[in-house]
Design a protein around this motif. Sequence first.
Motif, short mmCIF file in Angstrom:
data_model
loop_
_atom_site.label_atom_id
_atom_site.label_comp_id
_atom_site.label_asym_id
_atom_site.label_seq_id
_atom_site.Cartn_x
_atom_site.Cartn_y
_atom_site.Cartn_z
N ILE A 59 -6.76 -10.42 25.93
CA ILE A 59 -8.00 -10.52 26.70
C ILE A 59 -7.87 -11.60 27.76
O ILE A 59 -8.28 -11.43 28.90
CB ILE A 59 -9.19 -10.79 25.75
CG1 ILE A 59 -9.47 -9.54 24.93
CG2 ILE A 59 -10.43 -11.20 26.53
CD1 ILE A 59 -10.50 -9.73 23.85
N ASP A 60 -7.26 -12.73 27.38
CA ASP A 60 -7.04 -13.81 28.34
C ASP A 60 -6.20 -13.34 29.52
O ASP A 60 -6.49 -13.64 30.67
CB ASP A 60 -6.32 -14.99 27.67
CG ASP A 60 -7.28 -15.95 27.01
OD1 ASP A 60 -8.48 -15.64 27.02
OD2 ASP A 60 -6.83 -16.98 26.48
N LEU A 61 -5.16 -12.59 29.19
CA LEU A 61 -4.25 -12.11 30.23
C LEU A 61 -4.97 -11.14 31.15
O LEU A 61 -4.85 -11.22 32.38
CB LEU A 61 -3.04 -11.43 29.60
CG LEU A 61 -2.01 -10.92 30.59
CD1 LEU A 61 -1.31 -12.09 31.26
CD2 LEU A 61 -1.00 -10.01 29.93
N ALA A 62 -5.76 -10.25 30.55
CA ALA A 62 -6.49 -9.27 31.36
C ALA A 62 -7.45 -9.98 32.30
O ALA A 62 -7.56 -9.63 33.48
CB ALA A 62 -7.23 -8.29 30.46
N ALA A 63 -8.14 -11.01 31.77
CA ALA A 63 -9.08 -11.76 32.61
C ALA A 63 -8.34 -12.45 33.75
O ALA A 63 -8.82 -12.47 34.89
CB ALA A 63 -9.83 -12.79 31.78
N SER A 64 -7.17 -12.98 33.44
CA SER A 64 -6.40 -13.67 34.47
C SER A 64 -5.96 -12.70 35.56
O SER A 64 -6.09 -12.98 36.76
CB SER A 64 -5.19 -14.35 33.84
OG SER A 64 -4.14 -14.51 34.75
N LEU A 65 -5.46 -11.52 35.14
CA LEU A 65 -5.02 -10.53 36.12
C LEU A 65 -6.18 -10.08 36.99
O LEU A 65 -6.07 -9.96 38.20
CB LEU A 65 -4.42 -9.32 35.41
CG LEU A 65 -3.03 -9.53 34.83
CD1 LEU A 65 -2.59 -8.30 34.08
CD2 LEU A 65 -2.05 -9.85 35.93
N GLU A 66 -7.29 -9.84 36.31
CA GLU A 66 -8.48 -9.37 37.02
C GLU A 66 -8.91 -10.39 38.06
O GLU A 66 -9.16 -10.06 39.20
CB GLU A 66 -9.59 -9.12 35.99
CG GLU A 66 -10.93 -8.80 36.60
CD GLU A 66 -11.35 -7.37 36.34
OE1 GLU A 66 -11.14 -6.92 35.20
OE2 GLU A 66 -11.88 -6.74 37.25
#
Lengths: 278, 537
Positions: free
Chosen positions: A210-217
């Motif tokens: 989830i952290d990674l997805a938020a960062s990419l987003e």
Amino acid sequence: MKTAHIQRLGFHPLFWWVWAVLTSGVVLVLDKTEISLAAIASCLLLASRFKSSTYWRSSFKWILRLALIAFAFRMLIGFTIGVPMPGQVVFTLPQIQLPELLVGIRLGGPVTEQRLLLTLNEAALLAALILIFALANSLSNPHSLLKVLPRRFYGIGLASVIATSVAPQAARSISRVKAAKRLRGQSGSGLQSWKRIALPVLEDSLERSIDLAASLESRGYGYFPNTTRYRAPSWKMRDSLGVSGPAYLLIAIFIAGSISPWLIGALFLFLTLTPVVA
Amino acid sequence: MIHFSKVSLIYPNSQRTIIEDVSFEVNEGEFVLLIGHTGAGKSSVLRLINGLVPHHTGGILSGSISVAGRSTATLKPGELADVVGIVGQNPANTFVSDIVEDEIAFSLETLGIAPEVMRKRVEEVLDLLALTALRRKNISELSGGEQQRVAIAAALVTNPKVLLLDEPTSALDPIAAEEVLSILHRLVHDLGLTVVLSEHRLERVIQFVDRIILIHGDGSLALGTAEEVMRSSPIAPPLVELARALKMPTIPLSIREFRKLAPKIEVADNPEIIDSISTGEVLLSINELSAAYQDSQGAYALSKINLEIRAGEIVALMGRNGAGKTTLLKCAVGLAPITSGSVRVSGNNPAALEGPELIRNVGYVPQEPTDLLYGQSILEECALADKDNKVAEGSTLAIYKSLMQIPDLNSHPRDVSEGQRLGLALSIILSAQPPLIVLDEPTRGLDYQAKKTLIQVLKGVAKKEGRAVLISTHDVELVAEVADRVIFLADGELIADGSTSQVLNASPAFAPQVAKALPHTNWTTVNEAERYLNAEK
């Protein structure tokens, strides 16, 4: 000395995936027990050759265990369930009588030589495929796929990264959670204890994803139509050289048809190890 | 620059509104600090600004938010990537590349910046954050402070107008934190960047900020200059509390201001520092310990450490990121391999203790207390601990209740606040009654209130017959409050061991605020000052 040299140079992010696809192609096309066993051997050799301390590297040993379990399970199923097969009986298991409806299928009973070989073939193939992809997964940084996949599609990039990072991240969490379990004064192993490890590990991986997805987003991944490259990872000579072994082998099989399986097995082992030379 | 108009936010399946009908504006070039108790909604407000809430996390939002004239209602966070940069709580989870330079360039690549421009921008931002020397390094080999700087660089490289940071210093030692904050300060002053950051450790940031947004947690928030908010805020750094105790007319925000404004305090009899050497039983004895240890975060080493901890002591282990604190703690509980030397916990080698024997000798609360938890609810967790530790049913829960106000017993341990989670992990350890309790970085993510509770709990633990506590921490204020003795590690070597006031006051970077503000008094905490002032009356 040479190991450090290789690690610093590194392969293309997709190198190990290309190697895995070609190698598994050979294994699947030939579908021979000897080839599958040779593939397992070459995976183990490559795994011991390319050692590094990165966290994704440690997933291989866990998947190796998984492959062993899969192998054993497939053997067990093969022995106990299936249609009767002709041939010399090697050993006999107690048979359970099934209802009339399932005519032709048996549970337990005699295990013939043919069944034994067929089961071994299938189980070895399964284990080989698991290990080939586990090797690719554990030798390339899971995030590096983001660099090479088309960036127009946020979902595809994210999904592939999360998929390839599940195993490495889980391997990383497992050691931490196991340490914590020891701290809580538990020494036992078994199903109950695995349940206690699995839950925190899953939660941990989910949180990271989830952290990674938020960062990419929030960095605009997949939102801007034209993307550029700072230093594009280029496919170099040594990458080509590295995958040339299984590639030539695959071509040779299509041209030559059938050769002695043991000869191919030896050739296979030799040719899949080209990354070591490259 | 940032415009909130009648904004309300509520998460589904939650009774509490995070914010309700809130309007405020942040101007260009402002440095704004978000404060509030844990769980009050600091991260949510921060993430509202770039649209991660509600686009990414879900939640029901009403009202309108705009950043640099663009509304977040219709634009997704990705579409705001060129105006807002965000640095999350765990930068390590958000990196996508191996190499520092590539990580920084990644943000530009997604925006489609031309390669020539990209080179220049990467170069500029490497200089700006003093990362030039590290540009080709592997990110996983960097220290926490360096990683934080890489994350800031990656957010800044796109030239955003707004930079958002979620607890940027919580994992950093005081020196690394100072570095990061002074860089932010420079960016605000030189480039006119608007910075919004959330932070628990106000003593580190408050002197740099222009305005503070205080999130009450009941849906309302207070906004004002740092001094206005600090006048009445329930959350305040030691310096502000000291000023309040001294009834100073203006509230100073930096040590310098305090010294200028402070009334003369004559301390009649400067209390002699009495080294109260504990004479209790030796609970931890480390002899000539050397260890080399490698994990995914990097390689650490300890060389020839000698240490004794006796019953009745609270010992703080300090040092910079990567000095070997965690490794030393892990050696003390037998989790890290030892190269030479010996570790004895109540006379036993911890690495050889099996199963419940270990926790009966030493209890360890790791950096992530969640690692210790695997129950589906607090009730289940406590019941499991009773069974594991072979104590009477309900005793873990009783300990938990005695430590702090506990949340709903059926809530999942991951859903409660950090302080409550730490309390739960501590109760599980305490129920086995180990004589030595070891905590690794317990105050990360704790607000002042939770920290106060922790201090009481630890003092209570150490007071009990034959117990000792060893804490590794970057939090100088915690150390000043709770520890009797401080051990200082640098680069794997033990460089100082002495009473708290001796060791802390000797180092300018690690001295607590009260000691810096009133150097002639030998006080290290507000409590000491208050006690003295009350006695004067």
